[in-house]
Design an enzyme around this catalytic site. Sequence first.
Site, mmCIF file in Angstrom:
data_model
loop_
_atom_site.group_PDB
_atom_site.id
_atom_site.type_symbol
_atom_site.label_atom_id
_atom_site.label_comp_id
_atom_site.label_asym_id
_atom_site.label_seq_id
_atom_site.Cartn_x
_atom_site.Cartn_y
_atom_site.Cartn_z
ATOM 1 C CD GLU A 95 -3.191 -4.784 9.762
ATOM 2 O OE1 GLU A 95 -2.648 -4.476 8.552
ATOM 3 O OE2 GLU A 95 -4.228 -5.127 9.642
ATOM 4 C CG HIS B 292 -0.797 5.058 4.162
ATOM 5 N ND1 HIS B 292 -2.096 4.795 3.726
ATOM 6 C CD2 HIS B 292 -0.091 3.919 3.793
ATOM 7 C CE1 HIS B 292 -2.221 3.696 3.172
ATOM 8 N NE2 HIS B 292 -1.036 3.008 3.129
#
Length: 333
Positions: A61, A130
């Site tokens: 990321e 998540h």
Amino acid sequence: MAEKMALAKAINESLRRALEEDPKVLVMGEDVGKLGGVFRVTDGLQKDFGESRVIDTPLAESGIVGTAIGLALRGYRPVVEIQFDGFVFPAYDQIVTQLAKMHARSLGKVKLPVVVRIPYGGGIGAVEHHSESPESLFAHVAGLKVVSPSNASDAYWMMQQAIRSDDPVIFFEPKRRYWDKAEVTLSDGGFAAGEAIAGPLHTARVVREGTDLTLVAYGPMVKLCQEVADAAAEEGRSLEVLDLRSVSPLDFDSIQASVEKTRRLVVVHEAPVFFGSGAEIAARITERCFYHLEAPVLRVGGYHAPYPPARLEESYLPDLDRVLDAVDRSLAY
């Protein structure tokens, strides 16, 4: 041209439109190309626009956002996807120390038109990392715009506006609403046609008129607040529901106008209440509307604890009963 579509499909159509209209728009992220994203939001884009415009990146990321910053400095308008909310933190340094500060650092000479898409929030029974709601961490950072649509129409138009923004935009997508459908009027002749439909990117919208109390929410909680208003109406209570649409900047003027009418305010968000966006709203509205308020501003949100396992998340997230309880407490003052 109006068409009923899911929120995820609306974002897909908006990205497609942006890729068609501007060759400098790129889409980047983990599995966004051949797979079409884990939620299939970018499905079919790489097939139609090629691997140089819709780019499958490594699982890194920080590298994704860092590459987007470099591309933006060279005149591109990258749209990057962080696959899940909890995965954004390796990129947090790049976002906070580079993306947010480059414009000020250059005395306004450098623009960084980067959109960071982040599916966020709970309600889908996912595993750890998540189901986070980290929007306040980004709203606290000067130089970033932070938005979250609650429906397919806003998802389509707000994405168009975010891509055209010369400032970096953190675009939080409520994953539990990806499959909710609504009418979307698609652009058919340039962006100007959409201005009257969407309104300014950072303006709140009243989605239900009311007189007794204001419910303020954004993203996944707007639908819940509408359900709360429906339930309250059965008991003769008239609740106004305000969809913020933007977390930074916040449209305090619209909140104030509603509160001056209803004289009561309950703020609802999935993120923990402690140091959340509701705290800022409560403080500012108390300052602005002190002599109009007939009850303290109340907040309903997640608890100040790590997000729980999937089997417990319904006890963690705001629900109809918790919001109605706050409404009852406010109206009892």
